[in-house]
Design a protein around this motif. Structure first.
Motif, PDB file in Angstrom:
ATOM      1  N   ARG A  50       0.773  -1.034  -0.063  1.00  0.00           N
ATOM      2  CA  ARG A  50       0.029  -0.008  -0.025  1.00  0.00           C
ATOM      3  C   ARG A  50       0.906   1.399  -0.125  1.00  0.00           C
ATOM      4  O   ARG A  50       0.574   2.234  -0.804  1.00  0.00           O
ATOM      5  CB  ARG A  50      -1.017   0.097   1.292  1.00  0.00           C
ATOM      6  CG  ARG A  50      -1.949   1.331   1.290  1.00  0.00           C
ATOM      7  CD  ARG A  50      -2.714   1.360  -0.054  1.00  0.00           C
ATOM      8  NE  ARG A  50      -3.578   2.602   0.103  1.00  0.00           N
ATOM      9  CZ  ARG A  50      -4.859   2.735   0.351  1.00  0.00           C
ATOM     10  NH1 ARG A  50      -5.396   1.579   0.685  1.00  0.00           N
ATOM     11  NH2 ARG A  50      -5.341   3.853  -0.120  1.00  0.00           N
ATOM     12  N   CYS A  53       2.260   2.205  -3.613  1.00  0.00           N
ATOM     13  CA  CYS A  53       1.246   1.848  -4.903  1.00  0.00           C
ATOM     14  C   CYS A  53       1.623   2.629  -6.070  1.00  0.00           C
ATOM     15  O   CYS A  53       2.026   3.801  -5.713  1.00  0.00           O
ATOM     16  CB  CYS A  53      -0.201   2.451  -4.371  1.00  0.00           C
ATOM     17  SG  CYS A  53      -1.321   2.280  -5.390  1.00  0.00           S
ATOM     18  N   SER A 101      -4.872  -1.226  -6.697  1.00  0.00           N
ATOM     19  CA  SER A 101      -3.547  -1.024  -6.780  1.00  0.00           C
ATOM     20  C   SER A 101      -3.126  -2.339  -7.797  1.00  0.00           C
ATOM     21  O   SER A 101      -3.560  -3.213  -7.647  1.00  0.00           O
ATOM     22  CB  SER A 101      -2.500  -1.313  -5.617  1.00  0.00           C
ATOM     23  OG  SER A 101      -2.782  -0.104  -4.552  1.00  0.00           O
ATOM     24  N   TYR A 103       0.722  -3.882  -9.627  1.00  0.00           N
ATOM     25  CA  TYR A 103       2.029  -3.983  -9.585  1.00  0.00           C
ATOM     26  C   TYR A 103       2.694  -4.653 -10.650  1.00  0.00           C
ATOM     27  O   TYR A 103       2.125  -6.052 -10.839  1.00  0.00           O
ATOM     28  CB  TYR A 103       2.490  -4.304  -8.157  1.00  0.00           C
ATOM     29  CG  TYR A 103       1.993  -3.808  -6.989  1.00  0.00           C
ATOM     30  CD1 TYR A 103       2.702  -2.666  -6.258  1.00  0.00           C
ATOM     31  CD2 TYR A 103       0.636  -4.070  -6.458  1.00  0.00           C
ATOM     32  CE1 TYR A 103       1.886  -2.016  -5.363  1.00  0.00           C
ATOM     33  CE2 TYR A 103       0.142  -3.783  -5.318  1.00  0.00           C
ATOM     34  CZ  TYR A 103       0.865  -2.439  -4.770  1.00  0.00           C
ATOM     35  OH  TYR A 103       0.127  -1.810  -3.671  1.00  0.00           O
TER      36      TYR A 103
END
Length: 408
Positions: A50, A53, A101, A103
């Protein structure tokens, strides 16, 4: 029967297909675990995900900077659901505050928390590990470069800086008879470091000398400026004129090698040299027109970094203050340890003599250096020109050369 057989085939296919996929799952709301088809697992703290993000709301890509939206941090924001998007090769995290989010897999792998990945980053990107050496290895670790190649070729510049980072010193040859050589080298790296002795300084015998190095007497093994909190990183010394007398030779010892020897063979002495602060000072002025200065810094002989590695050696007998602000009994024990340190350093010292056109460059946080006594004559006066550059600037240049296409 046919229906059961078909069901088993579908189940086997689904299982086989799943085994070829990357999966993600939550562990106790504290970690996200990503599992590769070969069974290799990567685990990341939810709070770290988090905090990092990569969406435009949380991260400013142009400046590579995190946008902070928390007064105290994302400690209590929990992940509700995670999955891996095979098509985009991204980990997707849905948070309880309705934030989402994503990644990239490559981004995650570069930031893996495993011991191997962390050490690889420290060695390849942060700082190359130092190669410690003693007197018998000097010939094997000495690197020679041509001055003009360093100035003109990035590949040679990279090799030179790598040698400084790993072995702690290097020799350049073929420099012109020009007092600006050291400035050119410093600016080839980045920026010169200005001190109380100026940005470019002369090392030669002087009347009314403001520094012990400006005498013709022997110069004992030392590091420059232990009295600076932000001590100069490398010393660049260009030989314009060398003494024709038998003296004037360079002395050098790998201070990290000495520290490691103390840690291995004399652990009690090592602990004193690592922990007892010493007062280092420099009071005076540089030349008749120089501004007065009063520099003072307290630090032990052996300083470690955050990872427990050798970071800085402070040793300069001529600049060790008579004020020793430690308990009486600690001072007595320290002198025994210090005497052993100097004994080991002198036993491992190498001696060589540079010629006009040579540039001797060394890590001032690591290398103890000195000089044998010499005699000037009216026709021959030993003259070196010096300059400093900080390691922050050197490591930055080294990384831009090693990773020219780095995005983050």
């Amino acid at each position: 029967m046919i229906g059961q057989l078909l069901a088993r085939q579908i189940q086997r296919y689904a299982s086989s297909s799943s085994s070829r996929r990357i999966t993600a799952r939550l562990q106790e709301q504290r970690y996200v675990e990503v599992t590769r088809p070969d069974g290799q697992q990567h685990k990341y703290p939810s709070i770290w995900l988090r905090d990092n993000c990569q969406c435009s709301e949380c991260f400013h890509a142009a400046t590579r900077a995190r946008k902070s939206h928390w007064e105290r941090g994302p400690l209590h924001v929990r992940a509700e659901r995670v999955r891996f998007d095979e098509k985009r090769q991204q980990l997707i995290v849905n948070w309880e505050d309705a934030h989402n989010s994503s990644y990239d897999l490559d981004w995650l792998q570069q930031r893996d928390f495993s011991v191997e990945a962390r050490q690889r980053y420290l060695n390849e990107v942060y700082k190359p590990p130092a190669q410690l050496w003693g007197k018998s290895q000097f010939g094997d670790v000495t690197h020679h470069f041509e001055y003009h190649d360093v100035l003109k070729q990035d590949a040679v510049l990279l090799d030179w800086l790598q040698a400084l980072a790993v072995q702690g010193f290097a020799l350049l040859h073929g420099a012109p008879h020009d007092e600006q050589v050291v400035r050119h080298l410093a600016e080839r790296i980045g920026y010169i470091k200005r001190t109380t002795y100026g940005d470019v300084f002369d090392v030669k015998s002087k009347p009314n000398a403001g520094n012990y190095a400006y005498l013709m007497t022997p110069l004992p093994l030392h590091t420059d400026m232990p009295y600076y909190e932000y001590k100069a990183g490398i010393n660049i010394l260009h030989t314009l004129a060398q003494s024709e007398s038998p003296g004037g030779a360079n002395l050098m010892t790998d201070g990290f090698y000495v520290a490691n020897t103390m840690r291995r063979d004399y652990p009690d002495y090592y602990e004193l040299l690592r922990s007892v602060p010493v007062n280092w000072f420099d009071i005076g002025h540089d030349g008749d027109a120089g501004k007065p200065f009063h520099s003072l810094w307290r630090a032990p002989v052996i300083s470690l970094d955050a990872d427990g590695q050798f970071a800085r050696i402070n040793q300069n007998t001529t600049k060790r203050d008579s004020r020793f602000t430690v308990p009486l009994e600690q001072a007595l024990a320290w002198y025994e340890a210090y005497d052993k340190f100097l004994q080991v350093a002198q036993a491992e010292a190498v001696e060589f003599k540079t010629r006009p056109g040579d540039v001797f460059v060394f890590n001032n946080l690591r290398m103890l250096h000195g000089r044998t006594a010499y005699e000037d004559s009216p026709q021959n006066k030993r003259h070196l020109v010096g300059a400093y550059v900080d390691w922050d600037i050197i490591y930055s240049k080294l990384r831009t050369l090693k990773f020219p296409d780095a995005k983050d």
